[in-house]
Write a protein that holds these residues in place. Structure first.
Motif, short mmCIF file in Angstrom:
data_model
loop_
_atom_site.label_atom_id
_atom_site.label_comp_id
_atom_site.label_asym_id
_atom_site.label_seq_id
_atom_site.Cartn_x
_atom_site.Cartn_y
_atom_site.Cartn_z
N THR A 3 46.56 36.64 40.70
CA THR A 3 47.32 37.64 39.97
C THR A 3 46.95 39.07 40.36
N GLY A 4 46.01 39.23 41.29
CA GLY A 4 45.69 40.57 41.78
C GLY A 4 44.74 41.35 40.90
N ILE A 5 44.00 40.66 40.03
CA ILE A 5 42.97 41.31 39.23
C ILE A 5 41.62 41.01 39.90
N VAL A 6 41.09 41.97 40.61
CA VAL A 6 39.87 41.77 41.39
C VAL A 6 38.70 41.50 40.45
N GLU A 7 37.97 40.43 40.75
CA GLU A 7 36.85 40.05 39.90
C GLU A 7 35.52 40.65 40.37
N GLU A 8 35.45 40.92 41.66
CA GLU A 8 34.16 41.32 42.20
C GLU A 8 34.34 42.00 43.55
N LEU A 9 33.50 42.97 43.81
CA LEU A 9 33.44 43.60 45.12
C LEU A 9 32.34 42.92 45.90
N GLY A 10 32.73 42.08 46.87
CA GLY A 10 31.76 41.32 47.64
C GLY A 10 31.40 42.00 48.95
N GLU A 11 30.49 41.38 49.68
CA GLU A 11 30.05 41.92 50.96
C GLU A 11 30.04 40.81 52.01
N VAL A 12 30.63 41.08 53.15
CA VAL A 12 30.56 40.14 54.27
C VAL A 12 29.15 40.19 54.84
N VAL A 13 28.48 39.05 54.85
CA VAL A 13 27.10 39.01 55.33
C VAL A 13 26.95 38.21 56.62
N ASN A 82 37.41 42.78 48.44
CA ASN A 82 37.84 42.42 47.09
C ASN A 82 37.91 40.91 46.96
N LEU A 83 37.37 40.38 45.86
CA LEU A 83 37.33 38.94 45.66
C LEU A 83 38.01 38.54 44.35
N GLU A 84 38.76 37.45 44.41
CA GLU A 84 39.40 36.88 43.22
C GLU A 84 39.51 35.37 43.38
N ARG A 85 39.07 34.65 42.38
CA ARG A 85 39.25 33.20 42.37
C ARG A 85 40.70 32.86 42.01
N ALA A 86 41.14 31.68 42.45
CA ALA A 86 42.47 31.22 42.09
C ALA A 86 42.58 31.14 40.57
N MET A 87 43.76 31.44 40.07
CA MET A 87 43.98 31.48 38.63
C MET A 87 44.02 30.07 38.04
N PRO A 88 43.26 29.80 36.96
CA PRO A 88 43.36 28.49 36.31
C PRO A 88 44.67 28.37 35.56
N ALA A 89 45.12 27.15 35.33
CA ALA A 89 46.42 26.93 34.68
C ALA A 89 46.48 27.55 33.29
N ASP A 90 45.33 27.65 32.62
CA ASP A 90 45.33 28.21 31.26
C ASP A 90 44.78 29.63 31.23
N ILE A 140 44.92 43.64 45.43
CA ILE A 140 44.97 44.33 44.14
C ILE A 140 46.42 44.43 43.69
N SER A 141 46.71 43.96 42.50
CA SER A 141 48.06 44.07 41.95
C SER A 141 48.32 45.52 41.53
N LEU A 142 49.33 46.14 42.16
CA LEU A 142 49.62 47.55 41.90
C LEU A 142 51.12 47.74 41.68
N THR A 143 51.45 48.85 41.03
CA THR A 143 52.85 49.21 40.78
C THR A 143 53.23 50.35 41.71
N VAL A 144 54.35 50.20 42.40
CA VAL A 144 54.82 51.24 43.31
C VAL A 144 55.30 52.44 42.50
N ALA A 145 54.68 53.59 42.74
CA ALA A 145 55.06 54.82 42.02
C ALA A 145 56.18 55.56 42.72
N GLY A 146 56.27 55.39 44.03
CA GLY A 146 57.32 56.05 44.80
C GLY A 146 57.41 55.42 46.18
N VAL A 147 58.57 55.53 46.81
CA VAL A 147 58.75 54.93 48.13
C VAL A 147 59.76 55.73 48.93
#
Length: 208
Positions: A3-13, A82-90, A140-147
Motif C-alpha cells: 500500500t506504499g506505507i514505508v515501514e522502515e528505512l533499511g540499508e543495503v549491506v 525504503n522497506l515494506e512487507r506485503a500487506m496481510p489480508a486483514d 511511497i504512496s503519494l498524491t500527484v499535486a501537479g503535472v
C-alpha cells in the motif's frame, strides 16, 4: 500487494553480482523480524522474494528484467532503501493498491522549502499520471499535486522526508515509479471498445 506505507528505512549491506542477476542483503530489523523464505518485501518499491533471513538482515535475488527497469541496477553497499512487507489480508489499507511492479524510473529534479518536490518522468508513463491521482515513488504512496507534459509534483510532509529516502534525494537521482495499476487495466479494457467505435464511426461517415 503493498500500500506504499514505508515501514522502515533499511540499508543495503551486501551486493553480489551473479551474471545477469544480483543478490542483495538488506539490513531491516523491523521487516526481517517475522520474515521467512518466500515472503515478499518491497525494496524501494520493487517486490522481491526473500531467499534467506539472518538476524535483522534478509537476502533477495534481483533478476535482469528488474535491474533493467529499476534503479536497483546501480545499488551499492551503504545505500538506504525504503522497506515494506506485503500487506496481510486483514491489514489496514493506508495508501493505495500497489503491486511492487515498477513501470520505469523518474529523475528527482528539486524540492522547494515547503515540501513540493519535482520529478521528470518518461514520456510513455505520462498518460497515467493525473493531478490528485495516486503514484508510487520508490515505494511511497503519494498524491500527484501537479503535472505537466514532462514533470509531476508531489507535496512531501516532514515525516515522509525524515523516514524515507526522498528526504535524502539529490537532483539527478533516479527513483522507481509505479503508476496506478487500475488506470492501466481501464486503458486496456476500454481501448478495445474505443478503437471499435472509431472504426464504426469512420465507416458511417464515409457511407454518408
Amino acid at each position: 500487494m503493498f500500500t506504499g506505507i514505508v515501514e522502515e528505512l533499511g540499508e543495503v549491506v551486501g551486493v553480489e553480482r551473479r551474471g545477469d542477476a544480483t543478490r542483495l542483503t538488506v539490513r531491516g530489523p523491523v521487516v526481517a523480524g517475522d520474515a521467512h523464505h518466500g515472503d515478499s518485501i518491497a525494496v524501494n518499491g520493487v517486490c522481491l522474494t526473500v531467499v534467506d533471513v539472518s538476524g535483522g538482515d534478509f537476502t533477495v535475488d534481483v533478476v535482469a528484467e528488474t535491474l533493467r527497469r529499476t534503479s536497483l541496477d546501480k545499488v551499492e553497499p551503504g545505500r538506504l532503501v525504503n522497506l515494506e512487507r506485503a500487506m496481510p489480508a486483514d491489514g489496514r489499507f493506508g495508501g493505495h493498491v500497489m503491486q511492487g511492479h515498477v513501470d520505469g524510473t523518474a529523475v528527482f529534479l528539486s524540492r522547494e522549502p515547503e515540501g513540493l518536490t519535482h520529478f521528470a518522468f518518461p514520456p510513455e508513463l505520462g498518460r497515467y499520471i493525473v493531478e490528485k491521482g495516486s503514484i508510487a515513488v520508490d515505494g511511497i504512496s503519494l498524491t500527484v499535486a501537479g503535472v505537466t507534459a514532462e514533470e509531476f509534483t508531489v507535496a512531501l510532509i516532514p515525516t515522509t522526508l525524515r523516514l524515507t529516502t526522498l528526504g535524502r534525494a539529490e537532483p539527478g537521482d533516479r527513483v522507481n515509479l509505479e503508476v496506478d495499476v487500475l488506470a492501466k487495466y481501464v486503458e486496456k479494457l476500454a481501448g478495445v471498445h474505443l478503437r471499435g467505435a472509431s472504426v464504426d464511426n469512420g465507416v458511417g461517415k464515409e457511407d454518408a
